[in-house]
Design an enzyme around this catalytic site. Structure first.
Site, PDB file in Angstrom:
ATOM      1  N   GLU A   1       3.526 -21.103   3.280  1.00 52.82           N
ATOM      2  CA  GLU A   1       2.141 -21.309   3.706  1.00 52.82           C
ATOM      3  C   GLU A   1       1.937 -22.747   4.182  1.00 52.82           C
ATOM      4  OE1 GLU A   1      -0.959 -18.645   1.851  1.00 52.82           O
ATOM      5  OE2 GLU A   1      -1.395 -20.560   0.902  1.00 52.82           O
TER       6      GLU A   1
ATOM      7  N   GLU B   1       2.737  -1.317   4.204  1.00 58.59           N
ATOM      8  CA  GLU B   1       3.559  -2.340   4.874  1.00 58.59           C
ATOM      9  C   GLU B   1       4.355  -3.178   3.884  1.00 58.59           C
ATOM     10  OE1 GLU B   1       0.302  -2.201   4.748  1.00 58.59           O
ATOM     11  OE2 GLU B   1      -0.619  -4.163   4.452  1.00 58.59           O
TER      12      GLU B   1
ATOM     13  N   CYS C   1      -3.247 -14.872  -0.886  1.00 60.10           N
ATOM     14  CA  CYS C   1      -2.529 -14.315  -2.037  1.00 60.10           C
ATOM     15  C   CYS C   1      -3.378 -13.429  -2.934  1.00 60.10           C
ATOM     16  CB  CYS C   1      -1.863 -15.417  -2.847  1.00 60.10           C
ATOM     17  SG  CYS C   1      -2.863 -16.857  -3.049  1.00 60.10           S
TER      18      CYS C   1
ATOM     19  N   GLU D   1      -2.469  -3.590  -3.847  1.00 60.46           N
ATOM     20  CA  GLU D   1      -1.621  -4.363  -2.923  1.00 60.46           C
ATOM     21  C   GLU D   1      -0.188  -3.815  -2.907  1.00 60.46           C
ATOM     22  OE1 GLU D   1      -0.320  -8.365  -4.204  1.00 60.46           O
ATOM     23  OE2 GLU D   1      -1.071  -9.070  -2.288  1.00 60.46           O
TER      24      GLU D   1
ATOM     25  N   CYS E   1      -7.519 -16.229 -10.783  1.00 54.79           N
ATOM     26  CA  CYS E   1      -6.832 -15.140 -11.493  1.00 54.79           C
ATOM     27  C   CYS E   1      -7.017 -15.202 -13.000  1.00 54.79           C
ATOM     28  CB  CYS E   1      -5.345 -15.173 -11.181  1.00 54.79           C
ATOM     29  SG  CYS E   1      -5.025 -14.658  -9.518  1.00 54.79           S
TER      30      CYS E   1
ATOM     31  N   SER F   1      -3.657 -16.649   6.431  1.00 50.46           N
ATOM     32  CA  SER F   1      -2.203 -16.865   6.438  1.00 50.46           C
ATOM     33  C   SER F   1      -1.473 -15.527   6.483  1.00 50.46           C
ATOM     34  CB  SER F   1      -1.807 -17.624   5.171  1.00 50.46           C
ATOM     35  OG  SER F   1      -0.429 -17.511   4.955  1.00 50.46           O
TER      36      SER F   1
ATOM     37  N   GLU G   1       3.233 -22.932   7.620  1.00 50.95           N
ATOM     38  CA  GLU G   1       2.273 -22.300   8.536  1.00 50.95           C
ATOM     39  C   GLU G   1       1.109 -23.254   8.827  1.00 50.95           C
ATOM     40  OE1 GLU G   1       0.938 -18.562   6.995  1.00 50.95           O
ATOM     41  OE2 GLU G   1      -0.256 -18.090   8.767  1.00 50.95           O
TER      42      GLU G   1
ATOM     43  N   LYS H   1      -3.960  -5.916  -7.544  1.00 51.48           N
ATOM     44  CA  LYS H   1      -2.511  -6.018  -7.324  1.00 51.48           C
ATOM     45  C   LYS H   1      -1.858  -4.635  -7.322  1.00 51.48           C
ATOM     46  CE  LYS H   1      -1.776 -10.474  -6.944  1.00 51.48           C
ATOM     47  NZ  LYS H   1      -1.188 -11.042  -5.722  1.00 51.48           N
TER      48      LYS H   1
HETATM   49 FE1  HC0 Z   1      -2.765 -14.555  -9.127  1.00 50.74          FE
HETATM   50 FE2  HC0 Z   1      -0.945 -15.043  -7.493  1.00 50.74          FE
HETATM   51  S1  HC0 Z   1      -2.091 -16.639  -8.648  1.00 50.74           S
HETATM   52  S2  HC0 Z   1      -2.870 -13.933  -6.949  1.00 50.74           S
HETATM   53  O1  HC0 Z   1      -4.327 -15.361  -8.778  1.00 50.74           O
HETATM   54  O2  HC0 Z   1      -0.969 -16.630  -5.078  1.00 50.74           O
HETATM   55  O3  HC0 Z   1      -3.153 -11.670  -9.744  1.00 50.74           O
HETATM   56  O4  HC0 Z   1      -2.130 -15.283 -11.957  1.00 50.74           O
HETATM   57  O5  HC0 Z   1       0.035 -13.633  -9.607  1.00 50.74           O
HETATM   58  O6  HC0 Z   1       0.694 -12.855  -6.260  1.00 50.74           O
HETATM   59  O7  HC0 Z   1       1.503 -16.527  -8.094  1.00 50.74           O
HETATM   60  C1  HC0 Z   1      -3.071 -12.779  -9.604  1.00 50.74           C
HETATM   61  C2  HC0 Z   1      -2.502 -14.921 -10.931  1.00 50.74           C
HETATM   62  C3  HC0 Z   1      -0.852 -14.133  -9.050  1.00 50.74           C
HETATM   63  C4  HC0 Z   1       0.110 -13.721  -6.674  1.00 50.74           C
HETATM   64  C5  HC0 Z   1       0.649 -15.951  -7.884  1.00 50.74           C
HETATM   65  C6  HC0 Z   1      -0.995 -15.952  -5.951  1.00 50.74           C
END
Ligand code: HC0
Length: 588
Positions: free
Chosen positions: A278, A371, A304, A366, A522, A324, A281, A363
């Site tokens: 990133e 993809e 993320c 995701e 998170c 990104s 980028e 997640k």
């Molecule tokens: Fe998160 Fe992550 S920091 S999104 O907030 O970038 O869920 O803890 O794992 O993938 O590393 C969540 C937390 C993650 C990812 C990381 C990011």
């Protein structure tokens, strides 16, 4: 200040406080099923009824402000009878299946009923229709269990600005859900799970992947690896009675080994890798715009947080070119586990099963995006929330609090402090600037006392901004000399929408923006232990900053395992191989 008494206990309380606030201050617990610290009182559940001297009717403690000289009683027969009736009525229509409910043992309704001595519902009548909505990958709704407290509605509208859930109908026929009785997949739900985090019962839950992971662990053909997100280590202990903010990284690793994962790795490794991709980028786009005068989209917006990506795709599709192209660390990790790691260990990638432990319900969504299989296999096979991992640890009969510390496996378990702070709002930004600043200026990011800390992007303010002067630029980045790198951070989707609207209107023009879906980042994810209050968020954030400060390496570019990965496998950041495995695209 007002002087009042609660059950004979004298308290000095600020004018405007509710009886519930005052009771909490006086150490008196009044049960409630609808109250939320982030919202004005609703008085919907009527469980917090109390007796106020001189008042004819019982009052809802959450919605009644104190007055000077007020005398409150919370344990009279009248209060007990009324609360028991209210809870009995809730139980009478609650289609709870308590014995098999995932919330059994930590259900707020069950706890309050037990506290009142209610061991069965005594009011005959029909139960709510039990519709199970499993249409999204992340969230399961069991409408029969809903007690209509409206916490989910309020967090979805007020904090996230999404509005996927509404109260509909009247009386017994009232339902809480997507408009017109639709299922979640039919509306613009981002699957963040903030509704799940505040639901007092089992009416809205993460879709469990526990059986999927047990099945994989039982399968001798599979090589099952696990990755743990940055925020888990700051919160998992709460599921075992440890105070919020207790760092349990070592115990968590030991517990995962006791569950018989073949390797215990760290999403932090991939977080460091994300900074390399990133950051590259960002520098490429800055070069294009500031040096070459080309028309590239700025700001670069982080990618993320999958709830945020879902929100961007549905609510801000015109801004997608700014986002990104980096996959999230979870997905980068999975792609590498099934290529780099599998190759280096001589394991058939078809036999590698990647389980993630994430603080986030989105997640799960995701990982199921079509993809996300650039290795030819799904990057990630199962996603457990923090709560689900705790459940598995309980199932395995492990006494978590007594475990010895252990260490992550190499190489995908090696990380720097920069990766730890990803789990707190502002952390991805700070981590990126540690690396970008050093690459561009040849000097470490300046911070108070040389501590590499970017204080303006830390903390719970909804939108944060900072400017970073670029001084002493190395030759390659000379065009940035004298520029100020302008950055902005938002967490919680209402805050994100506010920031994005300002960017769209041109009232601010940052170069780099971090957006995290959940309040606090998170550490406040929808899959974290309950309850998550602001005090809990701050304690978890503190734990991550302490974890960072305790690491010998605190810049992602210093991670030796990431350096080896580029040397041995990917070439350089932004290479074709890196793009094939570590980058993605979005769907408007
Ligand atoms: Fe998160 Fe992550 S920091 S999104 O907030 O970038 O869920 O803890 O794992 O993938 O590393 C969540 C937390 C993650 C990812 C990381 C990011």
């Amino acid at each position: 200040m007002y002087d009042i008494t609660i059950d004979g206990i004298a308290a000095r309380v600020r004018p405007g406080a509710s009886i519930l606030d005052a009771a909490s201050q006086a150490g008196v617990v009044i049960p409630t099923l609808c109250n939320m610290e982030t919202h004005r009182p609703l008085g919907a559940c009527r469980v917090c009824l109390v007796e106020v001297e001189g008042a004819r009717a019982l009052q809802a403690a959450c919605a009644t402000p104190v007055f000077d000289g007020m005398q409150v009683r919370t344990t009279t027969r009248r209060v007990r009878t009324a609360r028991t009736m209210v809870v009995d009525l809730l139980l009478s229509e609650h289609n709870g299946e308590c014995g098999t409910c995932f919330r059994n043992g930590e259900c707020e309704l069950q706890t309050i009923a037990a506290g009142l001595g209610l061991d069965r519902d005594t009011i005959p009548g029909p139960k709510l229709p039990a519709h199970i909505d499993e249409t999204t990958p992340a969230i399961t709704r069991a409408t029969g269990k809903c007690i209509k407290c409206r916490r989910c509605v309020r967090v979805c509208h007020g904090i996230q600005g999404v509005g996927a859930l509404f109260p509909q109908g009247r009386g017994f026929a009232t339902t809480i859900g997507p408009a017109f009785g639709a299922d979640l997949a039919e509306v613009a739900c981002v699957q963040c799970g903030q509704c799940v985090a505040v639901c007092p019962v089992g009416a809205i839950m993460e879709t469990s992947h526990i059986d999927r992971v047990w099945d994989a662990l039982d399968d001798p053909q599979l090589h099952v690896v696990v990755q743990t997100a940055p925020a888990i280590r700051a919160a998992l202990g709460e599921c075992f009675g440890l105070p919020a903010g207790t760092r349990v990284t070592g115990k968590m690793v030991r517990a995962l080994r006791r569950l018989h994962f073949d390797a215990v790795f760290d999403t932090d490794f991939a977080a460091d890798l994300t900074i390399m991709e990133e950051g590259t980028e960002l520098l490429q786009r800055l070069t294009a715009v500031l040096r070459d005068g080309r028309d590239e989209p700025l700001p670069v917006i982080t990618s993320c947080s999958p709830g945020w990506i879902n929100f961007a795709e549905q609510y801000f599709p015109q801004l997608l070119p700014m986002v990104s192209s980096c996959k999230s660390p979870q997905q980068m990790f999975g792609a590498l586990a099934k290529t780099y790691y599998a190759e280096s260990r001589g394991i058939d990638p078809a036999r590698v099963f990647v389980a993630s432990v994430m603080p986030c319900t989105a997640k799960k969504y995701e990982a199921m995006r079509p993809e996300m299989q650039s290795s030819g296999y799904p990057d990630v096979d199962a996603v457990l929330t923090t709560r689900e991992l705790a459940h598995m640890i309980h199932q395995a009969g492990i006494t978590f609090e007594q475990l010895e510390d252990d260490h992550m496996d190499e190489p995908l378990g090696i990380s720097t402090g920069a990766a730890d702070i990803f789990g707190a709002t502002g952390g991805v930004m700070e981590a990126a600037l540690r690396t970008v600043h050093e690459l561009v200026t040849g000097k470490p990011l300046p911070g108070p006392g040389g501590r590499l800390e970017l204080v303006p992007v830390r903390g719970l303010e909804g939108v944060k901004q900072a400017k970073l002067p670029i001084q002493g630029t190395v030759a390659e980045w000379g065009f940035l000399e004298g520029e100020e790198l302008s950055v902005a951070v938002a967490h919680g989707l209402s805050n994100a929408a506010r920031l994005l609207q300002e960017i769209q209107h041109g009232s601010i023009s940052p170069h780099f923006v971090e957006i995290m879906c959940c309040p606090g980042g998170c550490i406040g994810g929808g899959g974290q232990p309950r309850p998550t209050t602001d005090a809990v968020r701050l304690a978890r954030m503190r734990a991550l900053y302490d974890e960072d400060a305790a690491k010998p390496l605190r810049g992602s570019h210093q991670n030796p395992a990431v350096q080896a990965l580029y040397r041995e496998f990917l070439g350089e950041p932004g290479s074709a191989a890196a793009h094939r495995l570590l980058h993605t695209s979005y769907t408007a």
